[in-house]
Design an enzyme around this catalytic site. Structure first.
Site, PDB file in Angstrom:
ATOM      1  N   HIS A  29     -11.050  -6.813   7.774  1.00 43.90           N
ATOM      2  CA  HIS A  29     -11.644  -6.444   6.383  1.00 43.90           C
ATOM      3  C   HIS A  29     -13.011  -6.074   6.225  1.00 43.90           C
ATOM      4  O   HIS A  29     -13.391  -6.422   5.140  1.00 43.90           O
ATOM      5  CB  HIS A  29     -11.464  -7.987   5.609  1.00 43.90           C
ATOM      6  N   GLU A  88       0.914  -1.147  -0.043  1.00 41.82           N
ATOM      7  CA  GLU A  88       0.068  -0.004  -0.018  1.00 41.82           C
ATOM      8  C   GLU A  88       1.031   1.103  -0.091  1.00 41.82           C
ATOM      9  O   GLU A  88       0.560   2.137  -0.630  1.00 41.82           O
ATOM     10  CB  GLU A  88      -0.893   0.168   1.350  1.00 41.82           C
TER      11      GLU A  88
END
Length: 326
Positions: free
Chosen positions: A130, A61
């Protein structure tokens, strides 16, 4: 185009429209090219625009957002995908401490016109790492615009506005909405960031919602209508800019407010909306303000437990009944 489009396909369509319009728009992220994205939200982009403009990245990321920042500072308009919004934590220094500050710290000499797209929210049993709704993380950072569409048409229109913005935009796409359908918008469709929508009119109470909470609030309003309580439902669409004027205009009619948010109650965006109402519209209220929000616990994996934690239609209906009787 077909009579209806899914929220999922609207993401790819919205990006494609901007890539066709402006050659400086590029896409980058994990598995977004040949694989079409883990949620199939970038299907067809590689085929149409090629590897020069659709970039598969390593699983990092920091690399994705760092590269997007550099590209934006040097003339491109990158659309970067972070697969799950929970993973914004992995690139938080870039998102919170670097990207939003460049324009200010250079006196406007350098802009960072990028969009960070990310799949957000719970309700699908993806577990604690998540499933988070993380709009409230970004809300703490001055210099970021925050968009969270609830319909396919708004996905396309708000993506257009986000890509064209000279300020960075965090664009939250709700996982629970990907399969939903709606009419496709016209080719020139742009939805100004910071303009809420009144999606159901009513005179008894105002429900303010965002993203997947909008259809949930609409369903609750349908139940309440059967009991003679007419709720006005506002889709905020954006948290920054925040359209407080539309909320206050609704309260002039209803004098009662419930915010419906998936963020945890502690530090959720509803608190900001409520504080603005207290500052600017206290005299409009005839009852206490109520917030229906996520519980302040990690999200459970089990469906039945997750429903205990996130807002539900029943929770909204119960809160509105109490407020209507106040």
């Amino acid at each position: 185009m077909a009579d209806v489009i899914t929220y999922r396909d609207a993401v790819a369509e919205g990006i494609a429209r901007e890539m066709r319009r402006d050659a400086s728009v590029v896409c980058l992220g994990e598995d977004i090219a040949a694989a079409g994205g883990v949620f199939k939200t970038t299907t067809g982009l590689l085929k149409e625009f090629g590897p020069e403009r659709v970039w598969d990245t390593p699983i990092s990321e920091q690399a994705i957002v760092g590269a997007a920042m550099g590209a934006a500072m040097t003339g491109m308009r990158p659309v970067a995908e972070i697969m799950f919004s929970d993973f914004l934590a992995c690139c938080w220094d870039y998102l919170a401490n670097e990207i939003p500050k460049v324009r200010y710290m250079t006196g406007g000499q350098v802009t960072v016109p990028l969009v960070v797209r990310t799949a957000n929210g719970g309700g699908l049993g993806f577990g604690a790492q998540h499933s988070q709704a993380t709009e409230n993380w970004a809300l703490t950072v001055p210099g970021l615009k925050i968009a969270a569409p609830a319909t396919p048409a708004d996905v396309i229109g708000m993506l257009a506005a986000a890509v064209r913005s000279d300020d960075p935009v965090v664009f939250f796409e709700h996982k629970g909405l990907f399969a939903t359908k709606g009419p496709p918008p016209p080719l020139d469709h742009v939805v100004e960031l910071g303009r809420a929508a009144v999606v159901r009119e009513g005179g008894d109470i105002t429900l303010v919602a965002l993203a997947s909470m909008v259809p949930l609030a609409l369903e609750a309003a349908g139940v309440l209508a059967g009991e003679g309580i007419e709720a006005e439902v506002i889709d905020l669409r954006c948290l920054v800019p925040l359209d407080a004027a539309t909320v206050l205009a609704s309260l002039r009619k209803t004098s009662r407010l419930v915010t419906v948010e998936e963020n945890p109650y502690q530090g959720g965006w509803g608190a900001t909306v409520v504080s603005v109402v207290a500052d600017e519209g206290f005299g409009l209220l005839d009852a206490p303000v109520r917030r229906v929000a996520g519980e302040c616990v990690p999200l459970p994996f089990a469906d039945v437990l997750e429903q205990q934690v996130i807002p539900t239609v029943d929770k909204v209906v119960t809160e509105v009944r109490r407020l209507a009787a106040y």
